[in-house]
Design a protein around this motif. Structure first.
Motif, PDB file in Angstrom:
ATOM      1  N   TRP A 155       0.824  -1.201   0.000  1.00 52.17           N
ATOM      2  CA  TRP A 155       0.000   0.000   0.000  1.00 52.17           C
ATOM      3  C   TRP A 155       0.862   1.257   0.000  1.00 52.17           C
ATOM      4  O   TRP A 155       0.556   2.243  -0.682  1.00 52.17           O
ATOM      5  CB  TRP A 155      -0.933  -0.012   1.209  1.00 52.17           C
ATOM      6  CG  TRP A 155      -1.752   1.228   1.350  1.00 52.17           C
ATOM      7  CD1 TRP A 155      -1.533   2.279   2.189  1.00 52.17           C
ATOM      8  CD2 TRP A 155      -2.943   1.559   0.621  1.00 52.17           C
ATOM      9  NE1 TRP A 155      -2.499   3.239   2.030  1.00 52.17           N
ATOM     10  CE2 TRP A 155      -3.385   2.825   1.080  1.00 52.17           C
ATOM     11  CE3 TRP A 155      -3.674   0.909  -0.366  1.00 52.17           C
ATOM     12  CZ2 TRP A 155      -4.521   3.447   0.558  1.00 52.17           C
ATOM     13  CZ3 TRP A 155      -4.817   1.525  -0.875  1.00 52.17           C
ATOM     14  CH2 TRP A 155      -5.222   2.777  -0.412  1.00 52.17           C
ATOM     15  N   GLU A 156       1.941   1.220   0.755  1.00 48.38           N
ATOM     16  CA  GLU A 156       2.852   2.366   0.805  1.00 48.38           C
ATOM     17  C   GLU A 156       3.443   2.656  -0.574  1.00 48.38           C
ATOM     18  O   GLU A 156       3.529   3.814  -0.990  1.00 48.38           O
ATOM     19  CB  GLU A 156       3.973   2.079   1.815  1.00 48.38           C
ATOM     20  CG  GLU A 156       4.931   3.232   2.025  1.00 48.38           C
ATOM     21  CD  GLU A 156       6.026   2.915   3.030  1.00 48.38           C
ATOM     22  OE1 GLU A 156       7.003   3.706   3.110  1.00 48.38           O
ATOM     23  OE2 GLU A 156       5.913   1.876   3.713  1.00 48.38           O
TER      24      GLU A 156
ATOM     25  N   THR B 121       0.521   3.973  -3.019  1.00 45.61           N
ATOM     26  CA  THR B 121       0.136   5.366  -2.815  1.00 45.61           C
ATOM     27  C   THR B 121       1.231   6.327  -3.287  1.00 45.61           C
ATOM     28  O   THR B 121       0.920   7.401  -3.810  1.00 45.61           O
ATOM     29  CB  THR B 121      -0.180   5.642  -1.332  1.00 45.61           C
ATOM     30  OG1 THR B 121       0.936   5.243  -0.518  1.00 45.61           O
ATOM     31  CG2 THR B 121      -1.413   4.871  -0.893  1.00 45.61           C
ATOM     32  N   ASP B 122       2.490   5.939  -3.143  1.00 42.28           N
ATOM     33  CA  ASP B 122       3.572   6.800  -3.622  1.00 42.28           C
ATOM     34  C   ASP B 122       3.567   6.860  -5.148  1.00 42.28           C
ATOM     35  O   ASP B 122       3.805   7.918  -5.738  1.00 42.28           O
ATOM     36  CB  ASP B 122       4.919   6.284  -3.114  1.00 42.28           C
ATOM     37  CG  ASP B 122       5.973   7.384  -3.056  1.00 42.28           C
ATOM     38  OD1 ASP B 122       5.691   8.437  -2.453  1.00 42.28           O
ATOM     39  OD2 ASP B 122       7.061   7.190  -3.637  1.00 42.28           O
TER      40      ASP B 122
ATOM     41  N   LEU C 135       0.483   9.089  -6.112  1.00 41.37           N
ATOM     42  CA  LEU C 135       0.533  10.497  -5.727  1.00 41.37           C
ATOM     43  C   LEU C 135       1.828  11.201  -6.105  1.00 41.37           C
ATOM     44  O   LEU C 135       1.828  12.414  -6.346  1.00 41.37           O
ATOM     45  CB  LEU C 135       0.319  10.621  -4.215  1.00 41.37           C
ATOM     46  CG  LEU C 135      -1.019  10.085  -3.689  1.00 41.37           C
ATOM     47  CD1 LEU C 135      -1.050  10.155  -2.166  1.00 41.37           C
ATOM     48  CD2 LEU C 135      -2.184  10.844  -4.293  1.00 41.37           C
TER      49      LEU C 135
ATOM     50  N   ARG D 277      -6.128   5.595   7.003  1.00 45.19           N
ATOM     51  CA  ARG D 277      -4.980   5.668   6.081  1.00 45.19           C
ATOM     52  C   ARG D 277      -5.283   6.585   4.894  1.00 45.19           C
ATOM     53  O   ARG D 277      -4.423   7.344   4.438  1.00 45.19           O
ATOM     54  CB  ARG D 277      -4.634   4.281   5.559  1.00 45.19           C
ATOM     55  CG  ARG D 277      -4.058   3.341   6.588  1.00 45.19           C
ATOM     56  CD  ARG D 277      -3.591   2.078   5.898  1.00 45.19           C
ATOM     57  NE  ARG D 277      -2.999   1.139   6.826  1.00 45.19           N
ATOM     58  CZ  ARG D 277      -2.344   0.054   6.456  1.00 45.19           C
ATOM     59  NH1 ARG D 277      -2.205  -0.223   5.161  1.00 45.19           N
ATOM     60  NH2 ARG D 277      -1.820  -0.762   7.350  1.00 45.19           N
TER      61      ARG D 277
ATOM     62  N   THR E 121      -3.517  10.200   2.964  1.00 41.46           N
ATOM     63  CA  THR E 121      -2.903  10.075   1.636  1.00 41.46           C
ATOM     64  C   THR E 121      -3.813  10.694   0.571  1.00 41.46           C
ATOM     65  O   THR E 121      -3.728  11.881   0.286  1.00 41.46           O
ATOM     66  CB  THR E 121      -2.622   8.600   1.310  1.00 41.46           C
ATOM     67  OG1 THR E 121      -3.823   7.822   1.506  1.00 41.46           O
ATOM     68  CG2 THR E 121      -1.531   8.059   2.219  1.00 41.46           C
TER      69      THR E 121
ATOM     70  N   LYS F 146      -5.835  14.012   0.975  1.00 42.76           N
ATOM     71  CA  LYS F 146      -5.197  15.328   0.898  1.00 42.76           C
ATOM     72  C   LYS F 146      -5.207  15.902  -0.516  1.00 42.76           C
ATOM     73  O   LYS F 146      -4.768  17.037  -0.725  1.00 42.76           O
ATOM     74  CB  LYS F 146      -3.758  15.230   1.407  1.00 42.76           C
ATOM     75  CG  LYS F 146      -3.677  14.928   2.901  1.00 42.76           C
ATOM     76  CD  LYS F 146      -2.232  14.923   3.377  1.00 42.76           C
ATOM     77  CE  LYS F 146      -2.174  14.714   4.896  1.00 42.76           C
ATOM     78  NZ  LYS F 146      -0.780  14.718   5.407  1.00 42.76           N
TER      79      LYS F 146
END
Length: 495
Positions: free
Chosen positions: A181-182, A185-186, A189, A282, A286, A289
């Motif tokens: 997931w980390e 999302t990177d 985004l 979470r 992420t 925002k």
């Protein structure tokens, strides 16, 4: 473009052409017991016995081999499945979380609404190109680090662009969800869009697009698009062209990403053994925002064909490639259910008459797509294209003029029953199904009513939709123009 869970219309059509109805029928008969189990397994894997114990009315009654399990209460199953889906909003971002207890994998997709309506003739393909380039590297995960980590965990990050929406997706093991997931999302985004990564990907995409005319089937699809989608947003191909992709730069992709990443444009779907409340926290840190934007959802206009046409492209081939499209109801329409039955019966009959009885073609087919501006059609490759198409049009006329048997509907539903549940085995497939109905199907709950609606179809419904939609066919032919009798293609059955 790379893909993991959502296929383009081209691949949908290709898959339908390769299907053999004989095999489908066998699957529909021999796999009913398996499907009955899968029906409940899709609700909560590993808990089939408990579901049956709590819902004895949902269990199939004892039946003769090959019979459609009419005693299954599909409405009850749909309600039980819906109970596993949680929906919520995070700063304008709609989120669907389907919990599958005991599932050892997890899948997620970040969907961009709009598809072809987001792009123009000048930048066609930019959205898919942007998503593919994003998966190459991100701010915190450069190329080598990302490949090392995803390989170690068995995590797959993919993307796809369709006429109606695009998706950035990932699938991983449940144990590696947090780290996956980390990374995901990177990527979503903070993609890097380095000139080196963009340049390498661009070269591959342009080379593939320049080869569109080399393969007759692919070229046939390109020709069909120009005819069927003239003046329609779908003419802006999600994959773009060699020319449009070739002139895009890393800065163009970065600017497009900045424009498109607004919560009002996005949908997030997650499937796995995951807690929705924890995910909501979470997401606030992420995707929550992102700016909301002011995107307004607008469906593309429906297609309208007023007469049958034929467009022939000369090419020296040993066989003629033929495809004809007619307009079809969108998946939001009640007509889609009898239309699916009609399309299935037509496919079986075409195969029987063109291949089995007359040996005119190896793989004749009829198909129905699932786009917002929808189409169905027929496809055949044949040396004697006139005779093959004449037979196929006669089968359409039969559907329009002769009432079918209720047993034909039962047999067709049995095929759908098998393929539907087998197609829903993975978390990625279930995420894609929920997303498609949420984006273009009137809401995700409609995805759960599919089988219930099919069972309600009558012979009169099938005849009615055949008369309403299977007409004014737009044909394209790739092959020997001297062999084509255009009057066959635009004759009474086509009109």
């Amino acid at each position: 473009m790379k893909t993991i869970e959502v296929r383009s219309q081209k691949s949908e059509v290709s898959d339908k052409r390769r299907e053999h109805p004989v095999f489908d029928r066998l699957r529909g008969i021999s796999s009913l017991v398996l499907v009955a189990v899968l029906a409940f397994a899709t609700l909560a894997p590993g808990r089939v016995a408990f579901v049956l114990a709590q819902n004895p009315q949902a269990a199939p009654a004892t039946q003769q081999p090959g019979a459609v399990p009419a005693q299954v209460d599909y409405s009850r199953l749909a309600a039980a499945a819906a109970a596993h889906v949680t929906e919520f909003d995070v700063n304008g971002l709609k989120v669907l979380v389907k919990r599958r207890e005991g599932s050892l994998t997890a899948s997620a997709g970040l969907y961009i609404r709009g598809g072809s309506t987001n792009i123009t003739a000048d930048n066609a393909g930019i959205e898919g190109f942007m998503l593919s380039a994003a998966t190459e590297a991100s701010a915190n995960f450069p190329r080598e680090r990302m490949r090392k980590e995803t390989s170690r965990m068995g995590t797959v990050i993919g993307d796809n662009a369709t006429y109606d929406y695009s998706v950035l997706s990932f699938t991983c093991t449940r144990a590696n969800f947090d780290r996956s997931w980390e990374i995901f999302t990177d990527v979503a985004l903070h993609p890097s869009f380095t000139k080196e990564d963009v340049g390498l990907l661009q070269a591959r995409l342009v080379a593939a697009l320049r080869g569109d005319t080399d393969d007759p089937d692919t070229y046939l699809q390109r020709l069909q698009e120009r005819v069927a989608y003239a003046g329609h947003p779908y003419l802006n191909r999600p994959d773009g062209t060699a020319d449009t992709i070739g002139k895009l730069t890393a800065e163009d992709l970065r600017a497009y990403h900045q424009k498109i990443m607004q919560t009002s444009r996005l949908l997030l779907v997650i499937v796995g053994d995951l807690d929705a409340a924890q995910l909501k926290t979470r997401l606030a840190a992420t995707f929550g925002k992102l700016p909301r934007g002011d995107y307004k959802i607008a469906a593309p206009p429906q297609l309208s064909f007023t007469s049958s046409t034929i467009d022939v492209t000369q090419r020296d081939l040993k066989t003629n490639y033929v495809q004809g499209l007619y307009t079809a109801p969108p998946i939001t329409s009640p007509d889609i259910y009898p239309m699916r039955i009609a399309g299935s019966i037509l496919r079986d009959r075409v195969f029987e008459e063109v291949r089995v009885k007359r040996n005119l073609s190896y793989a004749p087919s009829a198909f129905l797509s699932s786009t917002a501006a929808n189409t169905g059609g027929i496809y055949v490759t044949a040396v004697d294209a006139n005779q093959a198409v004449r037979v196929m049009l006669n089968e359409i006329a039969r559907l329009q003029n002769e009432a079918i048997d209720q047993d034909d509907i039962k047999s067709s539903v049995a095929q759908f029953l098998t393929t539907y549940y087998l197609g829903q085995e993975t978390n990625a497939a279930q995420a894609a199904e929920l997303a498609q109905y949420e984006l273009v199907g009137g809401g995700w709950r409609n995805a759960l009513q599919f089988l219930d609606k099919l069972h309600a179809v009558t012979p009169a419904d099938v005849q009615r939709v055949s008369q309403k939609y299977m007409r004014n066919i737009r044909f394209v032919v790739l092959g020997n123009s001297a062999q084509i009798d255009k009057s066959v293609f635009t004759g009474p059955a086509g009109n």
